[in-house]
Design a protein around this motif. Structure first.
Motif, PDB file in Angstrom:
ATOM      1  N   ALA A   1       0.770  -1.323   0.156  1.00  0.00           N
ATOM      2  CA  ALA A   1      -0.126   0.038  -0.245  1.00  0.00           C
ATOM      3  C   ALA A   1       0.927   1.405   0.010  1.00  0.00           C
ATOM      4  CB  ALA A   1      -0.881   0.144   1.202  1.00  0.00           C
ATOM      5  N   SER A   2       2.040   1.270   0.071  1.00  0.00           N
ATOM      6  CA  SER A   2       2.876   2.333   0.051  1.00  0.00           C
ATOM      7  C   SER A   2       2.879   3.254  -1.063  1.00  0.00           C
ATOM      8  CB  SER A   2       4.585   1.953   0.203  1.00  0.00           C
ATOM      9  OG  SER A   2       4.690   1.200   1.465  1.00  0.00           O
ATOM     10  N   PRO A   3       2.370   4.430  -0.971  1.00  0.00           N
ATOM     11  CA  PRO A   3       2.348   5.188  -2.295  1.00  0.00           C
ATOM     12  C   PRO A   3       3.603   5.548  -2.740  1.00  0.00           C
ATOM     13  CG  PRO A   3       2.166   6.807  -0.309  1.00  0.00           C
ATOM     14  CD  PRO A   3       2.094   5.100   0.232  1.00  0.00           C
ATOM     15  N   MET A   4       3.718   5.754  -3.945  1.00  0.00           N
ATOM     16  CA  MET A   4       4.761   6.403  -4.915  1.00  0.00           C
ATOM     17  C   MET A   4       5.668   7.444  -4.144  1.00  0.00           C
ATOM     18  SD  MET A   4       6.772   5.472  -7.242  1.00  0.00           S
ATOM     19  CE  MET A   4       5.788   4.459  -8.214  1.00  0.00           C
ATOM     20  N   GLU A   5       5.048   8.390  -3.423  1.00  0.00           N
ATOM     21  CA  GLU A   5       5.852   9.507  -2.803  1.00  0.00           C
ATOM     22  C   GLU A   5       6.651   8.812  -1.466  1.00  0.00           C
ATOM     23  OE1 GLU A   5       1.442  10.037  -1.550  1.00  0.00           O
ATOM     24  OE2 GLU A   5       2.671   9.740  -3.158  1.00  0.00           O
ATOM     25  N   GLU A   6       6.376   7.597  -1.056  1.00  0.00           N
ATOM     26  CA  GLU A   6       7.084   6.944  -0.081  1.00  0.00           C
ATOM     27  C   GLU A   6       8.277   6.230  -0.693  1.00  0.00           C
ATOM     28  OE1 GLU A   6       4.834   5.030   2.715  1.00  0.00           O
ATOM     29  OE2 GLU A   6       3.597   6.564   3.373  1.00  0.00           O
ATOM     30  N   ARG A   7       7.953   5.767  -1.806  1.00  0.00           N
ATOM     31  CA  ARG A   7       9.004   4.644  -2.416  1.00  0.00           C
ATOM     32  C   ARG A   7      10.107   5.478  -3.118  1.00  0.00           C
ATOM     33  NH1 ARG A   7       6.262  -0.390  -4.316  1.00  0.00           N
ATOM     34  NH2 ARG A   7       4.176  -0.681  -3.024  1.00  0.00           N
ATOM     35  N   LEU A   8       9.618   6.842  -3.763  1.00  0.00           N
ATOM     36  CA  LEU A   8      10.876   7.587  -4.329  1.00  0.00           C
ATOM     37  C   LEU A   8      12.059   7.850  -3.700  1.00  0.00           C
ATOM     38  CD1 LEU A   8       8.364  10.079  -6.486  1.00  0.00           C
ATOM     39  CD2 LEU A   8      10.083   8.353  -7.422  1.00  0.00           C
ATOM     40  N   PRO A   9      11.967   8.234  -2.492  1.00  0.00           N
ATOM     41  CA  PRO A   9      13.354   8.487  -1.923  1.00  0.00           C
ATOM     42  C   PRO A   9      14.229   6.999  -1.977  1.00  0.00           C
ATOM     43  CG  PRO A   9      11.622   9.379  -0.456  1.00  0.00           C
ATOM     44  CD  PRO A   9      10.944   8.605  -1.598  1.00  0.00           C
ATOM     45  N   HIS A  10      13.642   6.144  -1.739  1.00  0.00           N
ATOM     46  CA  HIS A  10      14.514   4.746  -1.908  1.00  0.00           C
ATOM     47  C   HIS A  10      14.763   4.398  -3.173  1.00  0.00           C
ATOM     48  CE1 HIS A  10      13.309   3.730   2.354  1.00  0.00           C
ATOM     49  NE2 HIS A  10      11.884   4.118   2.032  1.00  0.00           N
ATOM     50  N   ILE A  11      14.004   4.613  -4.025  1.00  0.00           N
ATOM     51  CA  ILE A  11      14.352   4.676  -5.685  1.00  0.00           C
ATOM     52  C   ILE A  11      15.432   5.542  -5.931  1.00  0.00           C
ATOM     53  CG2 ILE A  11      13.383   4.822  -7.971  1.00  0.00           C
ATOM     54  CD1 ILE A  11      10.771   3.998  -6.916  1.00  0.00           C
ATOM     55  N   GLU A  12      15.536   6.800  -5.665  1.00  0.00           N
ATOM     56  CA  GLU A  12      16.185   7.772  -5.798  1.00  0.00           C
ATOM     57  C   GLU A  12      17.566   7.315  -5.482  1.00  0.00           C
ATOM     58  OE1 GLU A  12      16.383  10.270  -7.892  1.00  0.00           O
ATOM     59  OE2 GLU A  12      14.273  10.333  -8.447  1.00  0.00           O
ATOM     60  N   ARG A  13      17.647   6.818  -4.280  1.00  0.00           N
ATOM     61  CA  ARG A  13      19.184   6.387  -3.508  1.00  0.00           C
ATOM     62  C   ARG A  13      19.746   5.539  -4.259  1.00  0.00           C
ATOM     63  NH1 ARG A  13      17.494   3.812   1.412  1.00  0.00           N
ATOM     64  NH2 ARG A  13      17.639   2.027   0.285  1.00  0.00           N
ATOM     65  N   GLU A  14      18.854   4.270  -4.630  1.00  0.00           N
ATOM     66  CA  GLU A  14      19.404   3.112  -5.200  1.00  0.00           C
ATOM     67  C   GLU A  14      20.143   3.609  -6.837  1.00  0.00           C
ATOM     68  OE1 GLU A  14      20.448   0.450  -3.731  1.00  0.00           O
ATOM     69  OE2 GLU A  14      19.010   0.740  -2.161  1.00  0.00           O
ATOM     70  N   MET A  15      18.952   4.504  -7.443  1.00  0.00           N
ATOM     71  CA  MET A  15      19.711   4.845  -8.791  1.00  0.00           C
ATOM     72  C   MET A  15      20.891   6.026  -8.519  1.00  0.00           C
ATOM     73  SD  MET A  15      16.067   5.702 -10.774  1.00  0.00           S
ATOM     74  CE  MET A  15      15.646   6.808  -9.676  1.00  0.00           C
ATOM     75  N   ALA A  16      20.933   6.528  -7.673  1.00  0.00           N
ATOM     76  CA  ALA A  16      22.236   7.645  -7.259  1.00  0.00           C
ATOM     77  C   ALA A  16      23.389   6.611  -7.042  1.00  0.00           C
ATOM     78  CB  ALA A  16      21.808   8.346  -6.149  1.00  0.00           C
TER      79      ALA A  16
END
Length: 507
Positions: A308-323
């Protein structure tokens, strides 16, 4: 022997919350390619190769449901995580695996004991269920939803016995058996209408799944010859309801028979099928994975793992891994593709896609991403056509690239140009609803109305529980429109091809 290797791998791995451990001190990741699977995992190399071989064995066992001569092409991507709790980092619900569809086919994510396929205690239901969907879409040209889900549930109870060179199919599905015993089951008429009901509540949905399993188990156990005839008719493209009526002509009380089938005490009347299982010795290609690739996998998991996690909660994790992936390997293709996918602003997506193509002009995935970004930005110019043609040239076996090119020609009302790419996409993924939707659009634009209607009905027949709601609505809405224009009650006026087709990109 195999189980001991898997157990040691589980016990000796990292124990931090970063379950995949791509950083210093973590176990290295490997990619193992077999003829029908690509396994990416942080298990040790020997165990990873055992996993690939066992997945090939599972596939071989499932194929026995359609006879030993059925051996479709294509590969499935598998991500194997280290332990049972590995997915907790990526979602707020407890799961041991999930499946999804990428642009070019299915992806299975597994964790913990769920991949120890040869052990009697192993839980292989996720793999077996999803692989059955994949295989049945290649085996059956058409399939109603109750048959698709019923077969997948029937075969998820598969038991592999490699030491005896046999496989057992059709064991009792305990949860669904208890469901129908306690709460009853849906009639076959109700199951035929399942897909038209839209979203169902949890309890009602479970009853439809359990009922589908029950009817399929009943047909295989009590009417095996007729059920085989039904499937053969579907393989030849017959309309499902008509195919069923023809195969079961003369059977007047199937509902009564089913009632007796369920109500008899015990499981003794539920027959299983034992089929030969040939040894599988598949050639393997193994390579170590780079750190940037592992960070890209982690970003992908944050993006697509259910919960149920919305995209705005997932984005920081996604950004960290992509960085991290970019730091390890500037311009990494996988990381930039994920950045494009997770960016909502279409013009920002296009800018990143142009940068990706600039850094990787020989990457078909880069060109395909730029074509999709151009389309999302409303650019249907020759630049998009050139990008799609380049993607197809570099990725001739890509369903997404071929279907994307065909869809471009449909959206720009150039159906003649789109036919070749659409036919190639169909040959690669004959059971893909999005591909069928594009094909039907081209046929409709060419004035081939009956063929367009048949193709769109095929698209509806190929929808199952993993189909995104947007694509599901598009396919049904298009079918309704074609029925109004092309059906038996349609006015005799000539078909006027639309200037903008509703073709949908492969999800």
């Amino acid at each position: 022997m195999a189980f001991l290797g898997w157990l040691l791998a589980l016990l000796s791995g990292c124990t931090s919350m970063r379950a995949l451990c791509p950083l210093e001190g973590g176990r290295p990741w490997v990619e193992v390619r077999s003829p029908h699977f690509t396994v990416r995992t942080n298990l040790d190399t020997e165990t990873a190769e055992e996993a690939a071989q066992e997945l090939e064995l599972l596939r071989e066992g499932l194929l026995q449901a359609w006879g030993g001569s059925f051996d479709p092409p294509g590969t499935v991507d598998i991500i194997v995580l280290h332990n049972r709790s590995a997915l907790e980092e990526f979602t707020n619900i407890r799961i041991e695996g999930f499946s999804t569809n990428t642009e070019d086919g299915p992806l299975l994510v597994l964790a913990g004991h769920a991949y120890a396929l040869s052990e009697a205690t192993a839980d292989i239901t996720t793999q077996a269920h999803e692989l059955t969907h994949y295989l049945s879409e290649l085996a059956l040209v058409r399939q109603p939803r109750w048959l698709s889900e019923g077969l997948a549930s029937y075969l998820e109870t598969i038991a592999l016995r490699p030491e005896r060179r046999e496989v057992i199919l059709g064991r009792i599905h305990g949860a669904f058996y208890n469901q129908v015993q306690r709460h009853g089951w849906r009639t076959l008429d109700e199951l035929w209408e399942w897909d038209s009901k839209g979203l169902l509540g949890t309890a009602e949905s479970r009853q439809y799944y359990a009922s589908s399993w029950l009817w399929v188990h009943f047909f295989i156990s009590r009417h095996g010859v007729r059920f085989e005839d039904f499937q053969k008719r579907l393989m030849q493209g017959e309309e499902p309801r008509q195919a069923f009526e023809a195969a079961f002509r003369g059977e007047e009380d199937l509902a009564g028979e089913l009632n007796g089938y369920v109500r008899r005490p015990g499981h003794m009347n539920y027959r299983t099928i034992t089929a030969p299982l040939a040894p599988v010795t598949s050639p393997l290609q193994t390579r170590p994975m780079r750190a940037a690739e592992v960070h890209a996998i982690r970003a992908q998991l944050f993006l697509m793992t259910p919960g149920a996690s919305p995209m705005e909660e997932r984005l920081p994790h996604i950004e960290r891994e992509m960085a991290e992936a970019t730091r390890e390997e500037p311009g990494n293709v996988d990381a930039m593709l994920l950045r494009i996918r997770s960016t909502e602003d279409p013009f920002r997506r296009l800018a990143v896609a142009r940068e990706l193509v600039e850094h990787h002009p020989a990457s078909g995935h880069a060109w395909n991403a730029m074509a999709q970004a151009l389309d999302a930005a409303g650019n249907t110019s020759e630049e998009q056509e050139a990008a799609r043609l380049r993607a197809v040239a570099l990725l001739p076996g890509s369903v997404s690239a071929q279907n994307g090119l065909a869809g471009y020609y449909a959206r720009t009302a150039q159906p003649e140009k789109g036919l070749t790419a659409a036919q190639r996409a169909l040959s690669l993924a004959p059971g893909n609803a999005s591909v069928l939707d594009t094909w039907s659009t081209l046929l409709f634009q060419l004035g081939r109305c009956p063929e367009a209607l048949d193709a769109q009905q095929l698209a509806v027949d190929m929808l199952h529980e993993g189909t995104p709601q947007r694509l599901r609505r598009t396919v049904h809405d298009t079918l309704a429109r074609y029925e109004a224009v092309c059906g038996p009650d349609a006015p005799p006026a000539a078909v006027t091809p639309p200037t903008a087709a509703p073709a949908v990109e492969t999800p």
